[in-house]
Motif scaffolding. Structure first.
Motif, short mmCIF file in Angstrom:
data_model
loop_
_atom_site.label_atom_id
_atom_site.label_comp_id
_atom_site.label_asym_id
_atom_site.label_seq_id
_atom_site.Cartn_x
_atom_site.Cartn_y
_atom_site.Cartn_z
N ILE A 63 0.84 -1.21 0.00
CA ILE A 63 0.00 0.00 0.00
C ILE A 63 0.87 1.25 0.00
O ILE A 63 0.60 2.21 -0.73
CB ILE A 63 -0.95 -0.01 1.21
CG1 ILE A 63 -2.02 -1.09 1.02
CG2 ILE A 63 -1.62 1.35 1.41
CD1 ILE A 63 -2.92 -1.32 2.22
N ALA B 87 -6.54 -2.96 -4.38
CA ALA B 87 -5.85 -1.66 -4.50
C ALA B 87 -6.04 -1.00 -5.86
O ALA B 87 -6.08 0.23 -5.96
CB ALA B 87 -4.36 -1.84 -4.20
N TYR C 113 -7.01 4.86 0.21
CA TYR C 113 -6.01 3.98 0.80
C TYR C 113 -6.16 3.84 2.31
O TYR C 113 -5.79 2.81 2.89
CB TYR C 113 -4.59 4.46 0.46
CG TYR C 113 -4.33 5.91 0.77
CD1 TYR C 113 -4.01 6.33 2.05
CD2 TYR C 113 -4.40 6.87 -0.24
CE1 TYR C 113 -3.78 7.67 2.32
CE2 TYR C 113 -4.17 8.21 0.03
CZ TYR C 113 -3.85 8.61 1.30
OH TYR C 113 -3.62 9.93 1.58
#
Length: 382
Positions: free
Chosen positions: A148, A300, A306
């Motif tokens: 991430i 993602a 996020y």
């Protein structure tokens, strides 16, 4: 035949391989695209961290810390807290998997030799919870964080602002839970302090510091690789055998499969619409059945939110035994003991996980509710 046996023992890897192959047939990638999708800098950094920490573990560095702190006798609760919070704090820097590989066998050995078997299951279960939640704090704490952090190009302070509050709450919950550990005396063997190979340990610590510099964007990956690869080879080339290549391969296959999905018309729009506004809950629930690392890579590409994704896959590491594959490491280590009771372990593990999961979900609900109210009041005031 050997490949088939490996895939049978690692169903997550088998599913990722099938996923990559099927999507490659539907949307064949160009050779140059494959290298771009695999994200070599991310995989390279993971490899370096694995090798460096393996070197520290094999040197006896972590066992020496325990021997320095405990000699003769200690209470069961203080020992349990040491093993649990060793996982909690060390996982922030050496990943949850490695923290469990180091401290779970050490806890099992100590309690076995001291004939305090009843302390083993609760301690190992809470070690696993502590490693999964402590690792949430930093970008290098676990594979999904590193992905991430890299995928969205986050800054370190921004990342910490998202994870620090929930990690702090988790630490308090874990500490309160340690009061359930039996507090009777545990006799420990008196051992001489080992002579550590500092000439090897100090360079490894220096290489680890260089990896951290890359994480905070102060050192390029190419320069990091030019320094770390030769250094590890000179220190001990056998360290490369200690890396978890299954995890690296799993990441590579998932990168290829997800990259292919983005070129299939059916998967270019509707998953993003489905995920929009529900990133936290979808990632948390998907982690329960798919594990949080694959869930992160799959989701993602379909969201720019996020923060809820980061919280969802990390909190989603609680729950089932496969929600975080690091949990399987502890379970396998426990199964190798002479007195193992798999059913009792899974019952204790699942109950403890669900308790912490419910508390963190309550905290997340209250945080989101009052955060929205505060933002609303600020908008009215301004």
């Amino acid at each position: 035949m050997l490949i088939y046996q490996k895939l049978r023992k690692n169903p997550d890897l088998a599913v990722a391989l099938v996923f990559a192959l099927i999507t490659s047939i539907i949307a064949p990638p160009a050779p140059g695209d494959i290298l771009q999708r695999i994200n070599l800098p991310l995989l390279g950094l993971l490899l370096f961290l694995m090798c460096i920490v393996a070197g520290l573990r094999l040197s006896g560095f972590f066992a020496a810390i325990f021997q320095h702190l405990f000699q003769g006798s200690a209470s069961g609760r203080s020992l349990g807290r040491f093993f649990i919070f060793s996982c909690y704090f060390s996982s922030m820097f050496i990943t949850n998997d490695v923290a469990l590989i180091i401290f779970v066998p050490l806890a099992i050995m100590v309690f076995t030799e001291a004939r305090r078997i009843r302390l083993m299951v609760p301690t190992v279960c809470w070690q696993t919870i502590a490693a999964n939640l402590g690792s949430m704090l930093t970008p290098i704490g676990n594979p999904q964080n590193l992905f991430i952090y890299s995928h969205y190009g986050l800054e370190s302070l921004e990342f910490l602002s998202i994870t620090a509050p929930i990690v702090l709450i988790s630490g308090i919950v874990i500490y309160l839970a340690t009061y359930t550990l039996a507090d009777y005396d545990v006799s420990l063997p008196v051992q001489q302090n080992p002579t550590l190979p500092w000439k090897k340990i100090l360079p490894l610590l220096l290489l680890f510091a260089l990896c951290l510099l890359h994480v905070v964007h102060l050192l390029s990956f190419s320069l990091l690789a030019i320094i770390v690869l030769p250094a590890l080879t000179l220190l001990n080339c056998q360290l490369f055998k200690e890396a978890d290549y299954k995890l690296l391969l799993l990441f590579a296959l998932l990168f290829i499969g997800v990259g292919n999905l983005s070129h299939i018309e059916l998967f270019q729009s509707w998953p993003a619409k489905l995920l929009n506004g529900h990133e936290f809950w979808v990632s948390l629930l998907l982690s329960q059945v798919l594990s949080n690392v694959p869930a992160t890579v799959l989701l993602a590409n379909y969201t720019n939110a996020y923060a809820p994704l980061l919280l969802g896959v990390n909190i989603g590491g609680l729950g089932t035994i496969i929600a975080s594959m690091a949990s399987v490491i502890s379970f396998k280590a426990y199964l190798q003991t002479r007195f193992s009771k798999p059913g009792y372990y899974l019952l204790t593990f699942t109950g403890s996980n669900l308790m912490v999961l419910l508390l963190l979900l309550l905290y997340y609900h209250l945080y989101m509710k009052y955060n929205a109210l505060i933002c609303q009041q600020l908008c009215i005031y301004l």
